[in-house]
Design an enzyme around this catalytic site. Structure first.
Site, PDB file in Angstrom:
ATOM      1  N   SER A  72      41.995  25.259 -11.333  1.00  0.00           N
ATOM      2  CA  SER A  72      40.571  25.059 -11.098  1.00  0.00           C
ATOM      3  C   SER A  72      40.189  25.529  -9.698  1.00  0.00           C
ATOM      4  O   SER A  72      41.027  25.549  -8.796  1.00  0.00           O
ATOM      5  CB  SER A  72      40.277  23.568 -11.268  1.00  0.00           C
ATOM      6  N   GLY A 127      38.136  27.184 -14.726  1.00  0.00           N
ATOM      7  CA  GLY A 127      38.693  27.298 -13.383  1.00  0.00           C
ATOM      8  C   GLY A 127      37.961  28.240 -12.464  1.00  0.00           C
ATOM      9  O   GLY A 127      38.409  28.481 -11.334  1.00  0.00           O
ATOM     10  N   GLU A 171      36.418  28.268 -20.831  1.00  0.00           N
ATOM     11  CA  GLU A 171      36.026  26.855 -20.705  1.00  0.00           C
ATOM     12  C   GLU A 171      35.521  26.518 -19.308  1.00  0.00           C
ATOM     13  O   GLU A 171      36.139  25.722 -18.600  1.00  0.00           O
ATOM     14  CB  GLU A 171      37.239  25.966 -21.007  1.00  0.00           C
ATOM     15  N   GLY A 207      33.664  24.629 -16.446  1.00  0.00           N
ATOM     16  CA  GLY A 207      33.026  23.339 -16.227  1.00  0.00           C
ATOM     17  C   GLY A 207      32.284  23.401 -14.898  1.00  0.00           C
ATOM     18  O   GLY A 207      31.051  23.452 -14.834  1.00  0.00           O
ATOM     19  N   ARG A 208      33.091  23.469 -13.832  1.00  0.00           N
ATOM     20  CA  ARG A 208      32.547  23.500 -12.475  1.00  0.00           C
ATOM     21  C   ARG A 208      31.497  24.598 -12.297  1.00  0.00           C
ATOM     22  O   ARG A 208      30.462  24.383 -11.663  1.00  0.00           O
ATOM     23  CB  ARG A 208      33.697  23.742 -11.488  1.00  0.00           C
ATOM     24  N   ARG A 225      36.455  13.995  -3.655  1.00  0.00           N
ATOM     25  CA  ARG A 225      37.116  15.299  -3.532  1.00  0.00           C
ATOM     26  C   ARG A 225      37.552  15.617  -2.103  1.00  0.00           C
ATOM     27  O   ARG A 225      38.554  16.274  -1.884  1.00  0.00           O
ATOM     28  CB  ARG A 225      36.227  16.415  -4.081  1.00  0.00           C
ATOM     29  N   CYS A 257      35.690   0.923   3.047  1.00  0.00           N
ATOM     30  CA  CYS A 257      36.514   0.317   4.089  1.00  0.00           C
ATOM     31  C   CYS A 257      37.796   1.086   4.338  1.00  0.00           C
ATOM     32  O   CYS A 257      38.884   0.510   4.253  1.00  0.00           O
ATOM     33  CB  CYS A 257      36.813  -1.121   3.702  1.00  0.00           C
ATOM     34  N   GLU A 258      37.706   2.358   4.564  1.00  0.00           N
ATOM     35  CA  GLU A 258      38.884   3.082   5.019  1.00  0.00           C
ATOM     36  C   GLU A 258      38.506   4.352   5.769  1.00  0.00           C
ATOM     37  O   GLU A 258      37.453   4.944   5.515  1.00  0.00           O
ATOM     38  CB  GLU A 258      39.857   3.377   3.881  1.00  0.00           C
ATOM     39  N   TYR A 281      32.845  17.157 -10.908  1.00  0.00           N
ATOM     40  CA  TYR A 281      33.873  16.233 -10.435  1.00  0.00           C
ATOM     41  C   TYR A 281      33.371  15.352  -9.290  1.00  0.00           C
ATOM     42  O   TYR A 281      34.131  14.927  -8.444  1.00  0.00           O
ATOM     43  CB  TYR A 281      35.152  17.002 -10.041  1.00  0.00           C
TER      44      TYR A 281
HETATM   45  N1  LLP Z   1      39.898  23.727 -19.353  1.00  0.00           N
HETATM   46  C1  LLP Z   1      40.944  22.930 -19.090  1.00  0.00           C
HETATM   47  C2  LLP Z   1      42.058  22.859 -20.041  1.00  0.00           C
HETATM   48  C3  LLP Z   1      40.966  22.169 -17.915  1.00  0.00           C
HETATM   49  O1  LLP Z   1      42.003  21.380 -17.660  1.00  0.00           O
HETATM   50  C4  LLP Z   1      39.876  22.265 -17.018  1.00  0.00           C
HETATM   51  C5  LLP Z   1      39.875  21.482 -15.782  1.00  0.00           C
HETATM   52  C6  LLP Z   1      38.808  23.098 -17.345  1.00  0.00           C
HETATM   53  C7  LLP Z   1      38.853  23.833 -18.516  1.00  0.00           C
HETATM   54  C8  LLP Z   1      37.604  23.237 -16.475  1.00  0.00           C
HETATM   55  O2  LLP Z   1      37.902  23.716 -15.205  1.00  0.00           O
HETATM   56  P1  LLP Z   1      36.719  24.111 -14.209  1.00  0.00           P
HETATM   57  O3  LLP Z   1      36.035  25.323 -14.811  1.00  0.00           O
HETATM   58  O4  LLP Z   1      35.794  22.968 -14.126  1.00  0.00           O
HETATM   59  O5  LLP Z   1      37.396  24.409 -12.936  1.00  0.00           O
HETATM   60  N2  LLP Z   1      39.032  17.193 -10.330  1.00  0.00           N
HETATM   61  C9  LLP Z   1      39.354  18.521  -9.853  1.00  0.00           C
HETATM   62  C10 LLP Z   1      39.322  19.550 -10.957  1.00  0.00           C
HETATM   63  C11 LLP Z   1      40.244  19.219 -12.099  1.00  0.00           C
HETATM   64  C12 LLP Z   1      40.107  20.205 -13.226  1.00  0.00           C
HETATM   65  C13 LLP Z   1      40.849  19.747 -14.408  1.00  0.00           C
HETATM   66  N3  LLP Z   1      40.787  20.645 -15.498  1.00  0.00           N
HETATM   67  C14 LLP Z   1      38.382  18.900  -8.740  1.00  0.00           C
HETATM   68  O6  LLP Z   1      37.543  18.081  -8.384  1.00  0.00           O
HETATM   69  O7  LLP Z   1      38.468  19.988  -8.184  1.00  0.00           O
END
Ligand code: LLP
Length: 441
Positions: free
Chosen positions: A215, A253, A295, A297-298, A339, A370-371, A400
């Site tokens: 990601s 990612g 896929e 997301g971000r 994050r 508190c940290e 996220y």
């Molecule tokens: N597909 C799969 C199988 C995944 O595991 C993920 C993210 C995505 C798609 C979407 O990835 P994106 O396009 O959003 O980068 N909490 C972390 C990110 C963890 C991502 C987990 N998997 C952060 O705040 O950077």
């Protein structure tokens, strides 16, 4: 007009005030309180559409689906926007699935992920007829097959592969090297073993392979290497079984800009590069080009949201080198943005309610927890005349942020307010002390 690409498209600046959809920050804060996540609905919808049209533009007849990764941020209203954008949804827990179903999201456009799906999660997914289950382990192959059999159904699956790539991102969010909990390693032969196993079950239909390398990746080359390795395995499959797998999912990612100067991996840049990599790998291994899905997301929700805080206390410290730093405390912190402390993520931010002095001072924006690690922005130069009551806006918190929010220190999680056409509405309300107490017996 966007003031910088870390901000969403409907952000503007008026008389020193940050505005979303023409509504000034002070008015947003007065009407909805702070901290609050403000979501630029038009920007979200435009990005969802842009990923879809760039996939079709680059892959033509070979374009599969864009699955929005719900883990980045989901609520029922956003799931409806995703449905209306004619893209699919990637869910990775029963909870995400529940939100999607509550929104009326069509199950056949869902893809189900997870390295440790429970029997209940698998059963529900098969029962409601999700489009695809991305299978992660040998144990899961057996589970999916036996549940599908008991339900008298056939289930389409992808096998999640780890192509052995060290993606250039934070260790916690790289997912395709060998020593990782996800998927089947190509190099070790685990992937081939999984293929042979799948072929013993007639209740599961292997339609292709899946790879997600990590990601917040800002270069295209690692996606190309992953595609090459996965396609090489698809050619081996064709040689062994005499037919070609129809689909390839290259995961999400795609990195976004968090700081001014960051260069995001835009759909119109990364997808043509992916097409070139896929096409040349297919030529190299004499394979037909599969339908390719992604896929993100971000890259869809990340830039579409900002967090608005109110500044509370301010304190000055003298550093060892004699320099000064201002500690500027906001009314949220690691409970709405983990994050920075978890990944050392960097953010920028601005005083959102007025024109300030041009004179800047080294500052650290911290939360109310508190940290000492409760840091929103570790180092930033902010105006010297910041005062309690000023508003502070942090862009690119859509992914996220709220989805990883906690109730640490019993802080209620902030609401999400969507803004479109000059109108703002709460789509996920602020938690209250009653919400915090509702599980106590
Ligand atoms: N597909 C799969 C199988 C995944 O595991 C993920 C993210 C995505 C798609 C979407 O990835 P994106 O396009 O959003 O980068 N909490 C972390 C990110 C963890 C991502 C987990 N998997 C952060 O705040 O950077």
């Amino acid at each position: 007009m966007a003031i910088d690409k870390v901000w969403s498209s409907q952000i503007s600046h008026r008389a020193g005030e940050l505005c979303l959809g023409g509504i000034a920050a002070r008015s947003l804060a007065t009407n909805f309180g702070t901290p609050t996540f403000f979501l630029d609905e038009q920007d979200f919808r435009d990005r969802a559409r842009a990923w879809k049209s760039a996939l079709v533009g680059a892959f033509g007849d070979h374009s599969g689906n864009v699955y929005y990764a719900a883990k980045a941020f989901i609520c029922t209203e956003v799931a409806r926007w995703v449905a209306q954008s004619r893209i699919g949804l990637d869910v990775c827990t029963g909870g995400e699935l529940a939100v999607a179903l509550a929104a009326g999201f069509p199950p056949e456009r869902m893809q189900v992920h997870g390295n440790n799906k429970s029997m209940a999660e698998i059963s529900q997914a098969i029962e409601i007829g999700v489009g695809v289950i991305v299978v992660d382990s040998l144990i899961e192959i057996a589970r999916v097959a036996s549940i599908a059999k008991s339900l008298g159904k056939s289930q389409k699956i992808l096998l999640r592969l780890t192509p052995g790539i060290e993606a250039h991102t934070h260790e916690s969010i790289a997912t395709a090297h060998e020593d990782v909990k996800f998927g089947f390693s190509i190099a070790s032969g685990a992937a081939w073993e999984a293929i042979l196993k799948v072929c013993t079950h007639k209740e599961i239909e292997l339609i292709g392979f899946h790879s997600h390398i990590g990601s917040q990746i800002l270069a295209t080359d690692a996606f190309g290497v992953a595609a090459d390795r996965v396609i090489e395995l698809a050619a081996k499959f064709r040689d062994e079984f005499g037919y070609e797998l129809a689909e390839l999912d290259l995961g999400g990612g795609f990195g976004i800009a968090y700081l001014p100067g960051d260069v995001p991996l835009l759909p119109e840049i990364v997808l043509p590069a992916l097409w070139t990599a896929v096409e040349s790998a297919c030529q190299k291994y004499r394979l037909g080009i599969p339908k390719v899905s992604i896929e993100p997301g971000r890259a869809i929700v990340g830039p579409a949201m900002f967090t608005l805080y109110e500044i509370g206390t301010i304190k000055k410290v003298i550093l060892e080198n004699g320099a000064e730093r201002n500690y500027i405390s906001v009314d949220g912190g690691m409970s709405d943005n983990i994050r920075t402390s978890l990944y050392g993520a960097q953010y920028t931010g601005i005083i959102a309610n007025r024109n300030c002095s041009d004179e800047l001072a080294l500052s650290r924006v911290v939360g109310k927890h508190c940290e000492t690690g409760d840091i929103v922005i570790r180092d930033i130069y902010l105006p010297v005349d910041v005062v309690p009551g000023d508003l502070f806006a942090v862009p690119a918190t859509g992914a996220y942020g709220r989805s990883m929010a906690s109730n640490y220190n019993h802080v209620p999680r902030p609401p999400v307010v969507a803004v479109i056409d000059g109108k703002a509405r709460v789509i996920l309300r602020r938690e209250t002390p009653a919400d915090l107490l509702r599980l106590d017996m």
